[in-house]
Write a protein that holds these residues in place. Sequence first.
Motif, PDB file in Angstrom:
ATOM      1  N   SER A 122       0.894  -1.340  -0.121  1.00 41.55           N
ATOM      2  CA  SER A 122      -0.047   0.100  -0.065  1.00 41.55           C
ATOM      3  C   SER A 122       0.814   1.381  -0.085  1.00 41.55           C
ATOM      4  O   SER A 122       0.438   2.249  -0.907  1.00 41.55           O
ATOM      5  CB  SER A 122      -1.020   0.014   1.200  1.00 41.55           C
ATOM      6  N   TYR A 123       1.890   1.245   0.917  1.00 38.33           N
ATOM      7  CA  TYR A 123       2.556   2.639   1.236  1.00 38.33           C
ATOM      8  C   TYR A 123       3.914   2.613   1.029  1.00 38.33           C
ATOM      9  O   TYR A 123       4.548   3.515   0.458  1.00 38.33           O
ATOM     10  CB  TYR A 123       1.928   3.139   2.469  1.00 38.33           C
ATOM     11  N   TRP A 124       4.666   1.663   2.003  1.00 37.59           N
ATOM     12  CA  TRP A 124       5.885   1.980   1.998  1.00 37.59           C
ATOM     13  C   TRP A 124       6.814   1.283   0.677  1.00 37.59           C
ATOM     14  O   TRP A 124       7.897   1.623   0.815  1.00 37.59           O
ATOM     15  CB  TRP A 124       6.435   1.142   3.401  1.00 37.59           C
ATOM     16  N   GLY A 125       6.263   0.110   0.283  1.00 37.30           N
ATOM     17  CA  GLY A 125       7.137  -0.518  -0.706  1.00 37.30           C
ATOM     18  C   GLY A 125       8.012  -1.749   0.053  1.00 37.30           C
ATOM     19  O   GLY A 125       8.125  -1.712   1.250  1.00 37.30           O
ATOM     20  N   GLY A 183      -1.184   1.552  -3.622  1.00 36.88           N
ATOM     21  CA  GLY A 183      -2.127   2.093  -2.719  1.00 36.88           C
ATOM     22  C   GLY A 183      -2.689   1.040  -1.908  1.00 36.88           C
ATOM     23  O   GLY A 183      -2.637  -0.085  -2.262  1.00 36.88           O
ATOM     24  N   ASN A 184      -3.757   1.487  -1.323  1.00 35.02           N
ATOM     25  CA  ASN A 184      -4.599   0.725  -0.308  1.00 35.02           C
ATOM     26  C   ASN A 184      -5.199  -0.494  -1.032  1.00 35.02           C
ATOM     27  O   ASN A 184      -6.184  -0.097  -1.890  1.00 35.02           O
ATOM     28  CB  ASN A 184      -5.504   1.479   0.475  1.00 35.02           C
ATOM     29  N   PRO A 185      -4.812  -1.659  -0.946  1.00 35.90           N
ATOM     30  CA  PRO A 185      -5.742  -2.705  -1.648  1.00 35.90           C
ATOM     31  C   PRO A 185      -7.099  -2.893  -1.160  1.00 35.90           C
ATOM     32  O   PRO A 185      -7.910  -3.454  -1.882  1.00 35.90           O
ATOM     33  CB  PRO A 185      -4.845  -4.021  -1.389  1.00 35.90           C
ATOM     34  N   LEU A 186      -7.158  -2.632   0.168  1.00 40.46           N
ATOM     35  CA  LEU A 186      -8.556  -3.026   0.683  1.00 40.46           C
ATOM     36  C   LEU A 186      -9.602  -1.861  -0.009  1.00 40.46           C
ATOM     37  O   LEU A 186     -10.946  -2.472  -0.073  1.00 40.46           O
ATOM     38  CB  LEU A 186      -8.613  -2.661   2.161  1.00 40.46           C
ATOM     39  N   GLY A 233       1.622   1.149 -13.068  1.00 41.39           N
ATOM     40  CA  GLY A 233       2.745   0.397 -13.576  1.00 41.39           C
ATOM     41  C   GLY A 233       2.390  -1.010 -13.645  1.00 41.39           C
ATOM     42  O   GLY A 233       3.215  -1.621 -13.979  1.00 41.39           O
ATOM     43  N   ASN A 234       1.319  -1.484 -13.146  1.00 37.94           N
ATOM     44  CA  ASN A 234       0.854  -2.753 -12.928  1.00 37.94           C
ATOM     45  C   ASN A 234       0.553  -3.317 -14.316  1.00 37.94           C
ATOM     46  O   ASN A 234      -0.422  -2.481 -15.075  1.00 37.94           O
ATOM     47  CB  ASN A 234      -0.143  -2.933 -11.822  1.00 37.94           C
ATOM     48  N   ARG A 235       0.608  -4.580 -14.652  1.00 34.33           N
ATOM     49  CA  ARG A 235       0.007  -5.169 -15.827  1.00 34.33           C
ATOM     50  C   ARG A 235      -1.339  -5.222 -15.851  1.00 34.33           C
ATOM     51  O   ARG A 235      -2.181  -5.659 -14.898  1.00 34.33           O
ATOM     52  CB  ARG A 235       0.690  -6.738 -15.926  1.00 34.33           C
ATOM     53  N   LYS A 236      -2.030  -5.289 -16.924  1.00 36.97           N
ATOM     54  CA  LYS A 236      -3.470  -5.360 -17.261  1.00 36.97           C
ATOM     55  C   LYS A 236      -4.014  -6.947 -17.091  1.00 36.97           C
ATOM     56  O   LYS A 236      -3.148  -7.832 -17.801  1.00 36.97           O
ATOM     57  CB  LYS A 236      -3.934  -4.898 -18.643  1.00 36.97           C
ATOM     58  N   THR A 277      -1.208 -14.024  -7.721  1.00 38.26           N
ATOM     59  CA  THR A 277      -1.768 -12.560  -7.296  1.00 38.26           C
ATOM     60  C   THR A 277      -1.410 -11.510  -8.158  1.00 38.26           C
ATOM     61  O   THR A 277      -0.299 -11.400  -8.961  1.00 38.26           O
ATOM     62  CB  THR A 277      -1.010 -12.352  -5.687  1.00 38.26           C
ATOM     63  N   PRO A 278      -2.215 -10.481  -8.351  1.00 39.35           N
ATOM     64  CA  PRO A 278      -2.025  -9.201  -9.177  1.00 39.35           C
ATOM     65  C   PRO A 278      -0.792  -8.470  -8.818  1.00 39.35           C
ATOM     66  O   PRO A 278      -0.239  -8.644  -7.721  1.00 39.35           O
ATOM     67  CB  PRO A 278      -3.280  -8.384  -8.897  1.00 39.35           C
ATOM     68  N   ASP A 279      -0.297  -7.915  -9.689  1.00 37.63           N
ATOM     69  CA  ASP A 279       0.994  -7.032  -9.375  1.00 37.63           C
ATOM     70  C   ASP A 279       0.976  -5.997  -8.255  1.00 37.63           C
ATOM     71  O   ASP A 279       2.032  -5.837  -7.364  1.00 37.63           O
ATOM     72  CB  ASP A 279       1.311  -6.189 -10.726  1.00 37.63           C
ATOM     73  N   GLY A 280      -0.148  -5.599  -8.024  1.00 40.42           N
ATOM     74  CA  GLY A 280      -0.102  -4.857  -6.650  1.00 40.42           C
ATOM     75  C   GLY A 280      -0.329  -5.621  -5.428  1.00 40.42           C
ATOM     76  O   GLY A 280      -0.595  -4.978  -4.357  1.00 40.42           O
ATOM     77  N   LEU A 281      -0.378  -6.743  -5.402  1.00 36.30           N
ATOM     78  CA  LEU A 281      -0.630  -7.429  -4.100  1.00 36.30           C
ATOM     79  C   LEU A 281       0.224  -8.749  -3.990  1.00 36.30           C
ATOM     80  O   LEU A 281       0.202  -9.502  -3.526  1.00 36.30           O
ATOM     81  CB  LEU A 281      -1.988  -8.318  -4.083  1.00 36.30           C
TER      82      LEU A 281
END
Length: 599
Positions: A104-107, A258-261, A298-301, A501-505
């Motif tokens: 979500s925030y820190w990386g 960003g916040n996945p929730l 920047g995440n893949r579709k 899992t998706p790129d953001g998760l």
Amino acid sequence: MACLEACKEGKLKEEQGAECTQDGTIDWYGRPAIKAKSGQWTAGIIILLNQGLATLAFFGVGVNLVLFLTRVLGQNNADAANNVSKWTGTVYIFSLVGAFLSDSYWGRYKTCAIFQVIFVIGLVSLSLSSYLFLIRPKGCGNQETPCRSHSGSEITLFYLSIYLVALGNGGYQPNIATFGADQFDEDDPKEGYSKVAFFSYFYLALNLGSLFSNTILGYFEDDGMWALGFWVSSGSALAALVLFLAGTTSYRHFKPSGNPLSRLSQVLVAAIRKCSVDMPLDADELYDVDGNDSSMNGNRKILHTNEFKFLDRAAYISTRDVDVQKKGTQSTWRLCPVTQVEEVKCILRLLPIWLCTIIYSVVFTQMASLFVEQGAAMKTTISNFQIPPASMSSFDILSVALFIFLYRRVLDPLFASIRKKGARGLTELQRMGIGLVIAVLAMVSAGVVECYRLKYANKDCMHCEGSSSLSIFWKVPQYAFIGASEVFMYVGQLEFFNAQTPDGLKSFGSALCMTSISLGNYVSSLLVTMVMKISTEDHMPGWIPGNLNKGHLDRFYFLLAGLTTIDLIVYIACARWYKNIKLEGKTAENIDDQHSFKL
């Protein structure tokens, strides 16, 4: 993706001719990552060494914690086993906290660094409290010398320390695995192969790091030198932190998404708002954004799938949505792109597989509790040399190392040659199923050994450590089976959840693996409590009493074998139902070859 476009547009003029990664990673300075100057095995080896040292530190506490609770704090076997299970479970629950902050925030880099600092603080606090307060009289905590009783404040400081260790290690662990995988561009064939290999070597590093804890540290702690063991763990954790920070400029990074929730909640709310609309038959009519859109970060579709069709309503463009779009005030709580909807579908598809891994974790957690107590009640001497019961888990580590080598060098190429041309060997789902089969064998082996241990035991002993004439080395097969099952189950899990899992998760995917271990510990604690409550009726000693020679630990092991068999049947059904994530640019045939359960 945005980073790739920046590279193509020549924004890195000082790096003329340099090739950027294709997966959107950036370097320490926020620029698109250059393949030749970042990541790969240079960064990967630093992370593997960091993992080995951190694991040495963690297991320096965890591997003998059950004996510390019984010998130093004076707890009985059942209470100590339950407390270890709860503590270990809490370690992995904290992995969700670390994964959330990372995604979500820190990386991942910042999250790993912060939680490693907490880890070091917890270990130093544990070392100081043990040295100053708990190990009194000096040298107590071995088999002969009991420790004095402790005050409430001393016990509180001890638990505060070990739960700081739990927080630090739990928040760090899922992110370091994913951060290591980030160093390899899976869109590059050579680096993609290295990424798959990294997970095996990562798990090997984890086990080799614990080898020192299970042997050398285990021996010193079993002999009452607890403070020395904890100080060595503290030094190892500090060395791991320094090494991690030393590699700062060589790492590749993904930006937090960003916040996945909130993203998941937006899909659910938007779908419920449109529960009464008539959906179009053609999925092409659903709302979607371009892969380079800023909202993708920047995440893949992710391509559309047909499962959980109710959620597709979140991407349905209603008349009201068209009017709002014209005004330029589109709300993500009313209309979500297909990729965002598919993120939710991915998580829902993963949940049944994840739930099926919990019972396996119940089996795995016995190594840190009942296996140790069972070993302590066996013959632990060779000539005049005392074998610490916890050090038997070194056979698990050796088994892991052996089977990682056998799988990567023998089994994987063999199965790849049997399958069609271009396909990989066993998929992650298939390997996880094999892991469950071997786990059943491990519990049957443990139960049989316990039957024979009871046959040669002195049931009237007062202090029952070493009360059976059966050698502790009869436990080697059950440890070897556990080690073999780990290679198939846990390495397969790491690869599977990272890939699906998706790129953001991605950190959340690794946290799912760790959380199954957490819940396994809690379920183990619950099972022990239920078994003791039922088996102690009518004033019976129960299956797991303080004196194991009067109990029936073998029945508990056979119970776990039965539960794991049932879990295997359910897992096979879930694995055959599972549908893989579909990323833009990857063919469905290629995806199925890599991740499907079917042969």
